[in-house]
Design a protein around this motif. Sequence first.
Motif, PDB file in Angstrom:
ATOM      1  N   TYR A  71       0.852  -1.177   0.000  1.00 14.76           N
ATOM      2  CA  TYR A  71       0.000   0.000   0.000  1.00 14.76           C
ATOM      3  C   TYR A  71       0.890   1.230   0.000  1.00 14.76           C
ATOM      4  O   TYR A  71       1.849   1.317   0.756  1.00 14.76           O
ATOM      5  N   GLU A  72       0.576   2.173  -0.869  1.00 17.19           N
ATOM      6  CA  GLU A  72       1.325   3.419  -0.939  1.00 17.19           C
ATOM      7  C   GLU A  72       0.343   4.577  -0.969  1.00 17.19           C
ATOM      8  O   GLU A  72      -0.670   4.525  -1.670  1.00 17.19           O
ATOM      9  N   LEU A  73       0.661   5.596  -0.199  1.00 14.28           N
ATOM     10  CA  LEU A  73      -0.195   6.777  -0.132  1.00 14.28           C
ATOM     11  C   LEU A  73       0.690   8.014  -0.183  1.00 14.28           C
ATOM     12  O   LEU A  73       1.537   8.213   0.690  1.00 14.28           O
ATOM     13  N   ALA A  74       0.524   8.817  -1.214  1.00 11.69           N
ATOM     14  CA  ALA A  74       1.250  10.075  -1.350  1.00 11.69           C
ATOM     15  C   ALA A  74       0.230  11.206  -1.313  1.00 11.69           C
ATOM     16  O   ALA A  74      -0.818  11.121  -1.947  1.00 11.69           O
ATOM     17  N   PHE A  75       0.536  12.254  -0.555  1.00 10.69           N
ATOM     18  CA  PHE A  75      -0.394  13.369  -0.435  1.00 10.69           C
ATOM     19  C   PHE A  75       0.347  14.618   0.016  1.00 10.69           C
ATOM     20  O   PHE A  75       1.490  14.552   0.495  1.00 10.69           O
ATOM     21  N   THR A  76      -0.325  15.754  -0.149  1.00 11.12           N
ATOM     22  CA  THR A  76       0.146  17.035   0.366  1.00 11.12           C
ATOM     23  C   THR A  76      -0.888  17.519   1.377  1.00 11.12           C
ATOM     24  O   THR A  76      -2.090  17.533   1.075  1.00 11.12           O
ATOM     25  N   VAL A  77      -0.421  17.891   2.551  1.00 12.75           N
ATOM     26  CA  VAL A  77      -1.320  18.384   3.595  1.00 12.75           C
ATOM     27  C   VAL A  77      -2.077  19.597   3.065  1.00 12.75           C
ATOM     28  O   VAL A  77      -1.513  20.483   2.437  1.00 12.75           O
ATOM     29  N   GLY A  78      -3.411  19.589   3.289  1.00 13.27           N
ATOM     30  CA  GLY A  78      -4.263  20.701   2.877  1.00 13.27           C
ATOM     31  C   GLY A  78      -4.806  20.598   1.471  1.00 13.27           C
ATOM     32  O   GLY A  78      -5.582  21.457   1.056  1.00 13.27           O
ATOM     33  N   VAL A  79      -4.428  19.554   0.729  1.00 10.78           N
ATOM     34  CA  VAL A  79      -4.887  19.385  -0.655  1.00 10.78           C
ATOM     35  C   VAL A  79      -5.768  18.139  -0.737  1.00 10.78           C
ATOM     36  O   VAL A  79      -5.304  17.032  -0.442  1.00 10.78           O
ATOM     37  N   LYS A  80      -7.029  18.313  -1.149  1.00 12.91           N
ATOM     38  CA  LYS A  80      -7.943  17.173  -1.298  1.00 12.91           C
ATOM     39  C   LYS A  80      -7.434  16.273  -2.420  1.00 12.91           C
ATOM     40  O   LYS A  80      -6.884  16.746  -3.413  1.00 12.91           O
ATOM     41  N   PHE A  81      -7.663  14.959  -2.235  1.00 11.89           N
ATOM     42  CA  PHE A  81      -7.228  14.010  -3.262  1.00 11.89           C
ATOM     43  C   PHE A  81      -8.150  12.795  -3.275  1.00 11.89           C
ATOM     44  O   PHE A  81      -8.849  12.514  -2.301  1.00 11.89           O
ATOM     45  N   ASN A  82      -8.163  12.106  -4.413  1.00 12.69           N
ATOM     46  CA  ASN A  82      -8.900  10.854  -4.549  1.00 12.69           C
ATOM     47  C   ASN A  82      -7.984   9.731  -4.110  1.00 12.69           C
ATOM     48  O   ASN A  82      -6.843   9.640  -4.575  1.00 12.69           O
ATOM     49  N   GLU A  83      -8.492   8.874  -3.239  1.00  8.28           N
ATOM     50  CA  GLU A  83      -7.696   7.761  -2.726  1.00  8.28           C
ATOM     51  C   GLU A  83      -8.401   6.445  -3.043  1.00  8.28           C
ATOM     52  O   GLU A  83      -9.584   6.299  -2.801  1.00  8.28           O
ATOM     53  N   TYR A  84      -7.661   5.531  -3.609  1.00  7.89           N
ATOM     54  CA  TYR A  84      -8.167   4.190  -3.871  1.00  7.89           C
ATOM     55  C   TYR A  84      -7.513   3.275  -2.838  1.00  7.89           C
ATOM     56  O   TYR A  84      -6.302   3.081  -2.848  1.00  7.89           O
ATOM     57  N   THR A  85      -8.299   2.733  -1.944  1.00  7.59           N
ATOM     58  CA  THR A  85      -7.778   1.969  -0.802  1.00  7.59           C
ATOM     59  C   THR A  85      -7.539   0.510  -1.179  1.00  7.59           C
ATOM     60  O   THR A  85      -8.020  -0.408  -0.511  1.00  7.59           O
ATOM     61  N   LYS A  86      -6.742   0.303  -2.219  1.00  9.89           N
ATOM     62  CA  LYS A  86      -6.517  -1.038  -2.754  1.00  9.89           C
ATOM     63  C   LYS A  86      -5.842  -1.977  -1.762  1.00  9.89           C
ATOM     64  O   LYS A  86      -5.993  -3.170  -1.845  1.00  9.89           O
ATOM     65  N   GLY A  87      -5.090  -1.463  -0.828  1.00 12.42           N
ATOM     66  CA  GLY A  87      -4.425  -2.310   0.149  1.00 12.42           C
ATOM     67  C   GLY A  87      -5.302  -2.662   1.326  1.00 12.42           C
ATOM     68  O   GLY A  87      -4.887  -3.386   2.220  1.00 12.42           O
ATOM     69  N   LEU A  88      -6.546  -2.167   1.326  1.00 16.63           N
ATOM     70  CA  LEU A  88      -7.413  -2.414   2.470  1.00 16.63           C
ATOM     71  C   LEU A  88      -8.789  -2.883   2.018  1.00 16.63           C
ATOM     72  O   LEU A  88      -9.015  -4.061   1.826  1.00 16.63           O
ATOM     73  N   ASP A  89      -9.717  -1.962   1.823  1.00 10.95           N
ATOM     74  CA  ASP A  89     -11.091  -2.366   1.514  1.00 10.95           C
ATOM     75  C   ASP A  89     -11.507  -2.113   0.070  1.00 10.95           C
ATOM     76  O   ASP A  89     -12.668  -2.272  -0.284  1.00 10.95           O
ATOM     77  N   ILE A  90     -10.578  -1.707  -0.756  1.00 15.65           N
ATOM     78  CA  ILE A  90     -10.781  -1.561  -2.201  1.00 15.65           C
ATOM     79  C   ILE A  90     -11.968  -0.636  -2.511  1.00 15.65           C
ATOM     80  O   ILE A  90     -12.934  -1.010  -3.149  1.00 15.65           O
ATOM     81  N   ARG A  91     -11.854   0.605  -2.031  1.00 21.08           N
ATOM     82  CA  ARG A  91     -12.877   1.613  -2.263  1.00 21.08           C
ATOM     83  C   ARG A  91     -12.219   2.909  -2.726  1.00 21.08           C
ATOM     84  O   ARG A  91     -11.046   3.148  -2.465  1.00 21.08           O
ATOM     85  N   ASN A  92     -13.023   3.738  -3.375  1.00 24.96           N
ATOM     86  CA  ASN A  92     -12.595   5.094  -3.708  1.00 24.96           C
ATOM     87  C   ASN A  92     -13.167   6.034  -2.661  1.00 24.96           C
ATOM     88  O   ASN A  92     -14.370   5.988  -2.372  1.00 24.96           O
ATOM     89  N   VAL A  93     -12.309   6.858  -2.089  1.00 23.15           N
ATOM     90  CA  VAL A  93     -12.739   7.842  -1.104  1.00 23.15           C
ATOM     91  C   VAL A  93     -12.116   9.188  -1.459  1.00 23.15           C
ATOM     92  O   VAL A  93     -11.088   9.251  -2.126  1.00 23.15           O
ATOM     93  N   LYS A  94     -12.753  10.252  -1.018  1.00 26.44           N
ATOM     94  CA  LYS A  94     -12.204  11.606  -1.139  1.00 26.44           C
ATOM     95  C   LYS A  94     -11.526  11.901   0.184  1.00 26.44           C
ATOM     96  O   LYS A  94     -12.150  11.836   1.245  1.00 26.44           O
ATOM     97  N   SER A  95     -10.232  12.191   0.137  1.00 26.03           N
ATOM     98  CA  SER A  95      -9.455  12.372   1.358  1.00 26.03           C
ATOM     99  C   SER A  95      -8.886  13.776   1.463  1.00 26.03           C
ATOM    100  O   SER A  95      -8.578  14.418   0.465  1.00 26.03           O
ATOM    101  N   LEU A  96      -8.745  14.229   2.703  1.00 27.85           N
ATOM    102  CA  LEU A  96      -8.097  15.503   3.002  1.00 27.85           C
ATOM    103  C   LEU A  96      -7.322  15.316   4.297  1.00 27.85           C
ATOM    104  O   LEU A  96      -7.885  14.909   5.321  1.00 27.85           O
ATOM    105  N   VAL A  97      -6.018  15.603   4.239  1.00 26.98           N
ATOM    106  CA  VAL A  97      -5.161  15.531   5.416  1.00 26.98           C
ATOM    107  C   VAL A  97      -4.832  16.955   5.849  1.00 26.98           C
ATOM    108  O   VAL A  97      -4.470  17.792   5.019  1.00 26.98           O
ATOM    109  N   THR A  98      -4.987  17.214   7.144  1.00 22.62           N
ATOM    110  CA  THR A  98      -4.680  18.518   7.706  1.00 22.62           C
ATOM    111  C   THR A  98      -3.810  18.341   8.946  1.00 22.62           C
ATOM    112  O   THR A  98      -3.701  17.237   9.487  1.00 22.62           O
ATOM    113  N   TRP A  99      -3.178  19.425   9.361  1.00 23.71           N
ATOM    114  CA  TRP A  99      -2.448  19.439  10.624  1.00 23.71           C
ATOM    115  C   TRP A  99      -3.408  19.871  11.716  1.00 23.71           C
ATOM    116  O   TRP A  99      -4.133  20.849  11.570  1.00 23.71           O
TER     117      TRP A  99
END
Length: 145
Positions: A71-99
């Motif tokens: 499983y690999e996840l690349a993101f920038t804090v504060g930027v919304k992104f589409n995440e495909y959780t292929k290493g877990l439950d195999i779903r598409n989610v809209k993700s946002l990481v913040t501090w």
Amino acid sequence: MPTDFSGKWILETNEKFEEYLKALSMKPFILMGLICLYMAVENPLSLSQTKLVVQDGDNFDFKTPSTFRNYELAFTVGVKFNEYTKGLDIRNVKSLVTWEGNKLVCTQKGEKANRGWKHWLEGDKLYLELQCEDVVCLQVFKRKE
């Protein structure tokens, strides 16, 4: 300057992971059994989980290599992104990481309510809190390098 999460981390403890997988409605159940065996660090037959984190300011690259799935996840804090959780439950989610202070907090919007995670450091430990619906799983990693 944000907290530096960079390093190699080895799983030490893993609480309520099976309940978390059930909340995600993991299918097939055979995969859930394999993941539970893989993640059960108290089981001497299990493999240890390693998490590799590369951070450059607010840019992150998390890698979790395993025998079963990588499983690999690349993101920038504060930027919304589409995440495909292929290493877990195999779903598409809209993700946002913040501090939130020194914690990385991710909210995930998709089929499941109240889904997301938090990462934070305490000493040489990396904490990961996974949440889905009303289930919270806590994983603790120790710095390897």
